[in-house]
Design a protein around this motif. Structure first.
Motif, PDB file in Angstrom:
ATOM      1  N   GLY A 129      -1.446  -9.336  -0.696  1.00  0.00           N
ATOM      2  CA  GLY A 129      -1.475  -8.016  -1.314  1.00  0.00           C
ATOM      3  C   GLY A 129      -1.825  -6.952  -0.299  1.00  0.00           C
ATOM      4  O   GLY A 129      -1.928  -7.212   0.906  1.00  0.00           O
ATOM      5  N   ASN A 130      -1.991  -5.734  -0.776  1.00  0.00           N
ATOM      6  CA  ASN A 130      -2.440  -4.613   0.052  1.00  0.00           C
ATOM      7  C   ASN A 130      -3.941  -4.436  -0.152  1.00  0.00           C
ATOM      8  O   ASN A 130      -4.390  -4.198  -1.279  1.00  0.00           O
ATOM      9  CB  ASN A 130      -1.692  -3.341  -0.335  1.00  0.00           C
ATOM     10  N   VAL A 131      -4.696  -4.543   0.925  1.00  0.00           N
ATOM     11  CA  VAL A 131      -6.148  -4.602   0.811  1.00  0.00           C
ATOM     12  C   VAL A 131      -6.802  -3.736   1.887  1.00  0.00           C
ATOM     13  O   VAL A 131      -6.165  -3.351   2.877  1.00  0.00           O
ATOM     14  CB  VAL A 131      -6.648  -6.058   0.948  1.00  0.00           C
ATOM     15  N   ASP A 132      -8.092  -3.459   1.711  1.00  0.00           N
ATOM     16  CA  ASP A 132      -8.830  -2.724   2.736  1.00  0.00           C
ATOM     17  C   ASP A 132     -10.162  -3.376   3.099  1.00  0.00           C
ATOM     18  O   ASP A 132     -10.853  -2.903   4.000  1.00  0.00           O
ATOM     19  CB  ASP A 132      -9.055  -1.272   2.318  1.00  0.00           C
ATOM     20  N   LYS A 133     -10.521  -4.466   2.408  1.00  0.00           N
ATOM     21  CA  LYS A 133     -11.760  -5.164   2.743  1.00  0.00           C
ATOM     22  C   LYS A 133     -11.576  -6.655   2.467  1.00  0.00           C
ATOM     23  O   LYS A 133     -11.366  -7.055   1.325  1.00  0.00           O
ATOM     24  CB  LYS A 133     -12.941  -4.606   1.927  1.00  0.00           C
TER      25      LYS A 133
END
Length: 308
Positions: free
Chosen positions: A290-294
């Motif tokens: 997926g698209n994640v930041d952490k």
């Protein structure tokens, strides 16, 4: 009893023919086996879950397929203490087989190794956890954020992949798509916390790869010194340099000569938490998460018994 999970649709159309040869060899050897054929994306995971829950004392699962099928199976196994895994590679990259030193272009030889193995060789696995949701995914080869994830997940849909795979030039497809993506993607400002150390900041991050084995993307040696049984992940990242400079350094990466090159940072760890100023693609073994930041990456030491 051997449980064969067979992806007959892999290898750009060649997997079905290879499986027919493997099945004929099994019959001549009078091996007791059962065949399971995944019918859709995610089905191999479900099959592995059902097989690993059987009451058999010694469960042997053999994946006939590529790295994507292997990843599904790894994420379906519910009790690693009761399962031994074999791999007959019929995919395009076959980085998992490369990592465990199984023949990648000789299915009969790979099968012979599996049938003779006692399954006493254990390897590490990795796990990526999206910290905003708690969702996690196991990986055998690598997990990555940024460029390598965008390329790894996009390569499965690229038309050039089938052509180059047919010509046995699968790694070239990874290189072509990497160069194309490099100049269109954005970069990231990230904080990295290795194990229990203080966080480190990196600007203009292009990619970060958490490697269990040396290579991904059909043999690109991201972490040349990585070992799949040392109880650590090998981290490789590129940051802090202009994209054009990264482009000129890319051949060094493909040759595994980037370790001391400006802009690349390599180190081992047991855990790593990455926090980014914006979201990017996350993959495990080339499969989209997926698209994640952490994200938290962690090693699972000596988790998987291999038929090698």
């Amino acid at each position: 009893m051997y449980h064969f999970i067979v992806n007959i649709h892999g290898g750009s159309g060649k997997a079905f023919l290879k499986w027919n040869k493997i099945r004929a060899f099994l019959k001549t050897k009078k091996v007791e086996f059962k065949v399971h054929v995944p019918q859709r994306v995610g089905h191999a995971m479900q099959i592995a879950k059902e097989v690993s829950a059987l009451s058999e004392d010694d469960i042997k699962i053999v994946v006939v397929g590529g790295d994507g099928t292997i990843n599904e199976v790894l994420n379906g196994i519910t009790d690693f203490s009761r399962v031994k895994l074999g791999v007959i590679p019929t995919g395009s990259g076959n980085d998992f087989a490369r990592g465990v030193k199984l023949p990648r272009h000789n299915q009969k030889k790979a099968l012979d190794i599996i049938l003779k193995s006692k399954g006493d060789k254990k390897i590490d696995l990795g796990r990526s956890t999206v910290l905003s949701t708690g969702d996690s995914r196991i990986f055998g080869i690598s997990s990555g954020f940024g460029l390598d994830a965008i390329v790894g997940t996009g390569l499965n849909e690229a038309k050039i992949k089938k052509i180059l795979n047919w010509m046995h030039l699968g790694a070239l497809g990874y290189a072509v798509l990497t160069v194309q993506t490099l100049f269109t993607m954005k970069t990231y400002s990230v904080s990295l916390k290795f194990d229990d150390n203080e966080p480190m900041s990196f600007n203009k991050l292009i990619f970060l790869a958490a490697m269990n084995f040396k290579a991904e993307g059909g043999g690109v040696p991201m972490s040349p010194k990585a070992k799949g049984d040392d109880g650590e992940l090998s981290i490789c990242l590129a940051a802090g340099v202009p994209k054009i400079l990264t482009f000129f350094k890319f051949p060094f990466l493909c040759l595994g000569l980037h370790s001391h090159s400006k802009g690349f940072y390599l180190r081992n760890c047991k855990t790593l938490v990455i926090e980014s100023d914006s979201k990017s693609v996350l993959h495990t073994d080339g499969e989209l998460v997926g698209n994640v930041d952490k994200v938290k990456f962690e090693v699972l030491p000596q988790k998987l018994a291999m038929l090698v």
